[in-house]
Motif scaffolding. Structure first.
Motif, PDB file in Angstrom:
ATOM      1  N   LYS A  97      35.160 -75.206 -11.749  1.00  9.67           N
ATOM      2  CA  LYS A  97      34.642 -74.112 -10.926  1.00  9.67           C
ATOM      3  C   LYS A  97      35.149 -74.247  -9.494  1.00  9.67           C
ATOM      4  O   LYS A  97      35.741 -75.229  -9.125  1.00  9.67           O
ATOM      5  N   GLY A  98      34.871 -73.231  -8.689  1.00  4.13           N
ATOM      6  CA  GLY A  98      35.281 -73.230  -7.293  1.00  4.13           C
ATOM      7  C   GLY A  98      36.703 -72.743  -7.146  1.00  4.13           C
ATOM      8  O   GLY A  98      37.287 -72.172  -8.064  1.00  4.13           O
ATOM      9  N   SER A  99      37.274 -72.990  -5.978  1.00  6.04           N
ATOM     10  CA  SER A  99      38.664 -72.597  -5.774  1.00  6.04           C
ATOM     11  C   SER A  99      39.565 -73.499  -6.604  1.00  6.04           C
ATOM     12  O   SER A  99      39.160 -74.585  -7.024  1.00  6.04           O
ATOM     13  N   SER A 100      40.779 -73.016  -6.868  1.00  5.67           N
ATOM     14  CA  SER A 100      41.693 -73.788  -7.704  1.00  5.67           C
ATOM     15  C   SER A 100      43.126 -73.488  -7.316  1.00  5.67           C
ATOM     16  O   SER A 100      43.406 -72.552  -6.568  1.00  5.67           O
ATOM     17  N   GLY A 101      44.026 -74.280  -7.841  1.00 11.58           N
ATOM     18  CA  GLY A 101      45.447 -74.088  -7.626  1.00 11.58           C
ATOM     19  C   GLY A 101      46.217 -74.795  -8.718  1.00 11.58           C
ATOM     20  O   GLY A 101      45.673 -75.649  -9.417  1.00 11.58           O
ATOM     21  N   VAL A 102      47.470 -74.431  -8.860  1.00 12.01           N
ATOM     22  CA  VAL A 102      48.321 -75.035  -9.880  1.00 12.01           C
ATOM     23  C   VAL A 102      49.445 -75.798  -9.192  1.00 12.01           C
ATOM     24  O   VAL A 102      50.100 -75.280  -8.289  1.00 12.01           O
ATOM     25  N   ILE A 103      49.663 -77.023  -9.636  1.00 10.82           N
ATOM     26  CA  ILE A 103      50.722 -77.871  -9.101  1.00 10.82           C
ATOM     27  C   ILE A 103      51.762 -78.054 -10.203  1.00 10.82           C
ATOM     28  O   ILE A 103      51.447 -78.546 -11.289  1.00 10.82           O
ATOM     29  N   LYS A 104      52.966 -77.635  -9.930  1.00  2.18           N
ATOM     30  CA  LYS A 104      54.063 -77.675 -10.907  1.00  2.18           C
ATOM     31  C   LYS A 104      54.512 -79.108 -11.195  1.00  2.18           C
ATOM     32  O   LYS A 104      54.423 -79.982 -10.320  1.00  2.18           O
TER      33      LYS A 104
END
Length: 124
Positions: free
Chosen positions: A95-102
């Motif tokens: 939950k909460g903010s998220s991001g994707v790291i390649k």
């Protein structure tokens, strides 16, 4: 003197074993490290800049990383996943903010980051 060395060896053994007992997340000692120390297939973070300080690593999805101190304040990271990108969340339970790291992404600097849960996504 001999007893002190034995005690240090036992304490050191317990500290090294702690990461192995942690399940999805592991721990490396407080010695200086390098991005190359991150095993293939893992996401690794270091407490200090330039891949120094304590390292912790994670493999697999984890709904709660708050028990791993370095994930709650790190300055370096290496996404060494084999087939997937790494999705981080600012809260437990995805939950909460998220991001994707390649895959292959590295970052180091003076800013402090934290991750409370993760998933592996975009797998090929």
């Amino acid at each position: 003197m001999r007893m002190t060395r034995k005690l240090a060896a036992v304490v050191g053994g317990i500290a090294l074993t702690g990461g192995l007992l942690a399940g999805g997340a592991g721990t490396a000692g407080a010695t200086a490290a390098a991005a190359a120390d991150c095993p293939s297939g893992w996401y690794c973070v270091w407490s200090g800049e330039n891949y120094t300080g304590r390292m912790q690593k994670v493999e697999g999805n984890n709904a709660d990383l708050t028990g791993f101190s370095v994930f709650q304040g790190f300055k370096s990271r290496y996404q060494h996943g084999k087939n997937c990108d790494f999705k981080w969340y600012s809260e437990k339970n995805y939950k909460g903010s998220s991001g994707v790291i390649k895959r292959g992404s590295k970052l180091t600097g003076s800013a402090t980051h934290f991750i409370k849960s993760n998933k592996w996504v975009n797998c090929v």
